[in-house]
Design a protein around this motif. Structure first.
Motif, PDB file in Angstrom:
ATOM      1  N   VAL A 222       0.850  -1.188   0.000  1.00 10.27           N
ATOM      2  CA  VAL A 222       0.000   0.000   0.000  1.00 10.27           C
ATOM      3  C   VAL A 222       0.886   1.238   0.000  1.00 10.27           C
ATOM      4  N   THR A 223       0.344   2.328  -0.537  1.00  8.62           N
ATOM      5  CA  THR A 223       1.053   3.600  -0.556  1.00  8.62           C
ATOM      6  C   THR A 223       0.127   4.652   0.023  1.00  8.62           C
ATOM      7  N   GLY A 224       0.697   5.728   0.469  1.00  7.40           N
ATOM      8  CA  GLY A 224      -0.167   6.754   1.053  1.00  7.40           C
ATOM      9  C   GLY A 224       0.636   7.713   1.895  1.00  7.40           C
ATOM     10  N   GLY A 225      -0.013   8.236   2.907  1.00  7.88           N
ATOM     11  CA  GLY A 225       0.628   9.221   3.757  1.00  7.88           C
ATOM     12  C   GLY A 225       1.745   8.590   4.567  1.00  7.88           C
ATOM     13  N   SER A 230       6.120  14.262   1.687  1.00  5.07           N
ATOM     14  CA  SER A 230       4.720  14.388   1.276  1.00  5.07           C
ATOM     15  C   SER A 230       4.551  14.966  -0.117  1.00  5.07           C
ATOM     16  N   MET A 233       4.486  12.184  -5.490  1.00  5.61           N
ATOM     17  CA  MET A 233       3.381  11.271  -5.770  1.00  5.61           C
ATOM     18  C   MET A 233       3.823   9.825  -5.583  1.00  5.61           C
TER      19      MET A 233
ATOM     20  N   THR B  73      -5.809   4.504   5.394  1.00  3.32           N
ATOM     21  CA  THR B  73      -4.913   4.336   4.244  1.00  3.32           C
ATOM     22  C   THR B  73      -5.010   2.924   3.691  1.00  3.32           C
ATOM     23  N   TYR B  74      -4.977   1.945   4.582  1.00  2.00           N
ATOM     24  CA  TYR B  74      -5.068   0.561   4.126  1.00  2.00           C
ATOM     25  C   TYR B  74      -6.434   0.313   3.490  1.00  2.00           C
ATOM     26  N   ASN B  77      -6.433   1.850  -0.029  1.00  2.00           N
ATOM     27  CA  ASN B  77      -5.620   1.047  -0.946  1.00  2.00           C
ATOM     28  C   ASN B  77      -6.318  -0.254  -1.314  1.00  2.00           C
ATOM     29  N   LEU B  81      -6.908  -0.775  -5.189  1.00  2.00           N
ATOM     30  CA  LEU B  81      -6.093  -1.818  -5.816  1.00  2.00           C
ATOM     31  C   LEU B  81      -6.907  -3.086  -6.035  1.00  2.00           C
ATOM     32  N   HIS B  97      -6.004  13.336  -0.209  1.00  2.00           N
ATOM     33  CA  HIS B  97      -4.859  13.001   0.645  1.00  2.00           C
ATOM     34  C   HIS B  97      -3.962  12.021  -0.124  1.00  2.00           C
ATOM     35  N   ASN B  98      -2.698  11.950   0.254  1.00  2.00           N
ATOM     36  CA  ASN B  98      -1.795  10.999  -0.399  1.00  2.00           C
ATOM     37  C   ASN B  98      -2.278   9.540  -0.296  1.00  2.00           C
ATOM     38  N   SER B  99      -3.121   9.253   0.693  1.00  2.00           N
ATOM     39  CA  SER B  99      -3.613   7.882   0.839  1.00  2.00           C
ATOM     40  C   SER B  99      -4.545   7.483  -0.304  1.00  2.00           C
ATOM     41  N   ALA B 101      -4.281   9.705  -3.400  1.00  2.00           N
ATOM     42  CA  ALA B 101      -3.519  10.197  -4.564  1.00  2.00           C
ATOM     43  C   ALA B 101      -2.384   9.239  -4.931  1.00  2.00           C
ATOM     44  N   ARG B 102      -1.691   8.692  -3.924  1.00  2.00           N
ATOM     45  CA  ARG B 102      -0.557   7.815  -4.253  1.00  2.00           C
ATOM     46  C   ARG B 102      -0.996   6.471  -4.857  1.00  2.00           C
ATOM     47  N   PRO B 103      -1.957   5.762  -4.266  1.00  2.15           N
ATOM     48  CA  PRO B 103      -2.376   4.526  -4.962  1.00  2.15           C
ATOM     49  C   PRO B 103      -2.973   4.803  -6.339  1.00  2.15           C
ATOM     50  N   TYR B 105      -2.045   7.257  -8.335  1.00  9.72           N
ATOM     51  CA  TYR B 105      -0.882   7.508  -9.190  1.00  9.72           C
ATOM     52  C   TYR B 105      -0.224   6.187  -9.592  1.00  9.72           C
ATOM     53  N   TYR B 106      -0.066   5.300  -8.617  1.00 13.89           N
ATOM     54  CA  TYR B 106       0.509   3.971  -8.872  1.00 13.89           C
ATOM     55  C   TYR B 106      -0.300   3.259  -9.963  1.00 13.89           C
ATOM     56  N   CYS B 335       0.215  15.876   4.109  1.00 14.86           N
ATOM     57  CA  CYS B 335       0.116  14.688   3.235  1.00 14.86           C
ATOM     58  C   CYS B 335      -0.835  14.892   2.067  1.00 14.86           C
ATOM     59  N   PRO B 337      -0.254  17.172  -1.083  1.00 15.66           N
ATOM     60  CA  PRO B 337       0.439  18.220  -1.842  1.00 15.66           C
ATOM     61  C   PRO B 337      -0.431  18.869  -2.912  1.00 15.66           C
ATOM     62  N   GLU B 338      -1.273  18.066  -3.570  1.00 17.09           N
ATOM     63  CA  GLU B 338      -2.081  18.643  -4.651  1.00 17.09           C
ATOM     64  C   GLU B 338      -3.128  19.616  -4.131  1.00 17.09           C
TER      65      GLU B 338
END
Lengths: 381, 381
Positions: A222-225, A230, A233, B73-74, B77, B81, B97-99, B101-103, B105-106, B335, B337-338
């Motif tokens: 998993v990815t995230g905060g 921060s 991406m 976050t989990y 994801n 996913l 939040h990156n929780s 945005a990051r998945p 982006y992945y 956490c 940024p956007e």
């Protein structure tokens, strides 16, 4: 209540565990690593302290190579799914818990090849077969340190040396051994170690961890905060942040720290000696009963004793032990069906007793007496 | 200590939370669903009770459609996913939040297409653009219910209706809203809801969950011991077992139950009214200061107030608030940024105050006074 289910989760916990958790909940309303205020800093320090204690227990040089997880299952999946690629070959065993067997089965459906090692004719782990099973594409040897069904302890140090000499990574599931018998990642050449927090480490449920040696990179699940980096991406690659997305279980990790401290203070050798004495007493009492089948190795074993009473249903025995004798044990397959196939107890399962540090000789005497009474009443019925 | 970091984690917790956790640790040494003995059954009942309380809070018909996770976050994801495939199109926002945005982006690096909706010229969420962004392959709309940076509340009910009419699944990140403003999965047409346990639900860190509507199947991220169907090598497909491999965080889930009970007893509307009053008081005080830039929507918002003082570093302001005034807030990018790019505060970040139920009017007065003092001393310097 006589509690003999320590292989599932240890109980009771040292009082310091609940105290540490309460302190974290009451005094530290903070998301560690996410803010600069005092409570957040103190939360961060407490979490780091637990890492240091674990590193001491397992002889890990760099505490930051330990990532906290919610249980050993997650740690095991993280390592297996994050490391293995189609075409890789893995050597594992038939004694694995579903937390290893299921992700490996999943990977085997996607191009990872498995070789499973069982017991030899003497009923011991087949080290010779393991040694013959290395292939040019063997990427990993992944083994339980000890079986949660039979109590077998695998010769981890020897296997670690075999792996090192072949430059194959060695991963150990210490679900049944962390805090119970010595685990030394340096001496045993362990590259990846997964452990639960709530069994032999006396922490609360909801905790566990994964150690990965320097130089091993896992793809996070998993990815995230992460509190750090921060602005990107992409998930940061720094340990342990990379594998610890989201708010950590601060109260749980504080409790785990108290548990590990208890283990370090008491001494793993001392804990082992006591649990071994209780186990041998239980084994002697049960082996003296002709109606009882005792499974597992003849000599050295974990504090795990699986039995059946001839002609009795395992679940019925467990039910009577609980309701009539107030003895908590566990019946069934213990999430390790292949281990039962290896022992010849599939699908009936076993009645499993797992003594712990806080059990007394009297607990064991009463358990043996209870089994005797059940047998007597079965005969009378 | 004046604690204004409730958007990170709520503090203090109601006393019942630590009490419930202590009870679980001290009295229930059991692995729920893994054994039949009394403590295990009681642990299982307590966990189910928390599911029922959450179902009541979110108007979820079947509590078994809620899986517990270690954090939001989990959960996020797991949903993203586990659901999305290459070729799918997802509509999301720039406030995530990156929780999330990051998945995403992945996934975007692996063939999932993204459309990100930001704010319109009026500074409000651009609902018109969202409506125009649906495509034939749009599989999911995934949005935060409310921003942890600006406090924007998204028009979730309207968006839910848009999704339903187009037969597109709707996923909501309730990290900032669960327990803070009403969340009703039926009324809002929410198919997937991810929530943390330790923010507006007043549970401990290490808890969270995911609701998925009937008919949605997620591929689990991890497989392993489930206590049920142990004999199969494949992960059982029954909810919630499928998504809850490994020993659950029993003490945490007990604590979460106490937190949700507090929310239900107090009433979300009442909590919201009080937090809104505190927020408006804070906004009024800060907006009166010409040296302060207040970000976020003009009217309705979450109890989240992001500011900067003209000419001052955000981290320095946070440091002074903590060290000199004993006020805990949070500075930086939070956490997300956007969201800062959307507000024009990237990469400097903001100073964020997030009042909670336990704050007082006096806390707000002191905070405004502290900001005034900092401005005065800056000028004097």
């Amino acid at each position: 209540m006589i509690y003999l289910d320590n292989a599932a989760t240890s109980w009771p916990k040292p009082p310091s565990v609940a105290e540490a958790m309460t302190k974290a909940v009451k005094e530290l309303g903070a998301n560690p690593g996410r803010a600069g205020h005092q409570m957040a800093l103190e939360a961060g320090r407490g979490i780091y302290r637990t890492r240091v204690l674990l590193a001491k227990l397992f002889n890990i040089k760099n505490p930051l190579r330990i990532a906290f997880t919610q249980n050993a299952t997650y740690a095991l999946n993280l390592a297996l799914l994050g490391l293995l690629q189609p075409g890789d070959h893995v050597i594992t065993s038939t004694l694995e818990h579903n937390s290893v067997a299921r992700p490996l089965y999943y990977l085997s459906q996607r191009g990872v090849k498995l070789t499973k090692i069982g017991l030899n004719e003497a009923g011991e782990f087949d080290l010779d077969l393991l040694e013959k099973s290395f292939q040019p594409n063997t990427r990993l040897v992944c083994l339980t340190h000890g079986s949660n069904v039979s109590g077998h302890i695998l010769p981890i140090e020897k296997i670690g040396a075999l792996c090192r000499s072949r430059q194959v990574k060695f991963m150990v599931d210490a679900a049944q051994t962390a805090g119970v018998i010595p685990v030394d990642v340096e001496k045993m050449n362990i590259d990846i170690l997964a452990f639960p927090g709530h069994k032999g480490l006396y922490g609360p449920q909801g905790t566990g961890g994964l150690y990965i040696a320097e130089g091993i990179e896992l793809k996070p699940l998993v990815t995230g905060g992460t509190g750090s980096h921060s602005e990107y991406m992409e998930q940061p690659q720094v340990m342990p942040d990379q594998l610890e997305s989201g708010t950590p279980n601060t109260p749980g990790i504080f409790g785990l720290g108290a548990g590990v401290e208890f283990v370090l203070k008491t001494g793993v050798e001392q804990i082992h000696a006591r649990e071994q004495a209780l186990t041998e007493k239980l084994l002697a009492g049960l082996r003296a009963l002709p109606e009882v089948i005792v499974y597992g190795p003849a000599e050295e074993r974990l504090p795990v004793v699986s039995i059946n009473i001839k002609g009795a249903e395992t679940s019925e025995v467990g039910f009577i032990l609980d309701k009539v004798f107030n003895i908590a044990c566990r019946t069934g397959l213990h999430c390790a069906p292949e281990a039962h196939k290896t022992l010849g107890t599939f699908p009936i399962g076993t009645v499993r007793f797992s003594p712990g540090w806080f059990n007394t000789d009297e607990d064991i005497d009463k358990t043996i007496e209870a089994i005797k009474t059940i047998i007597k009443e079965m005969k009378g019925a």
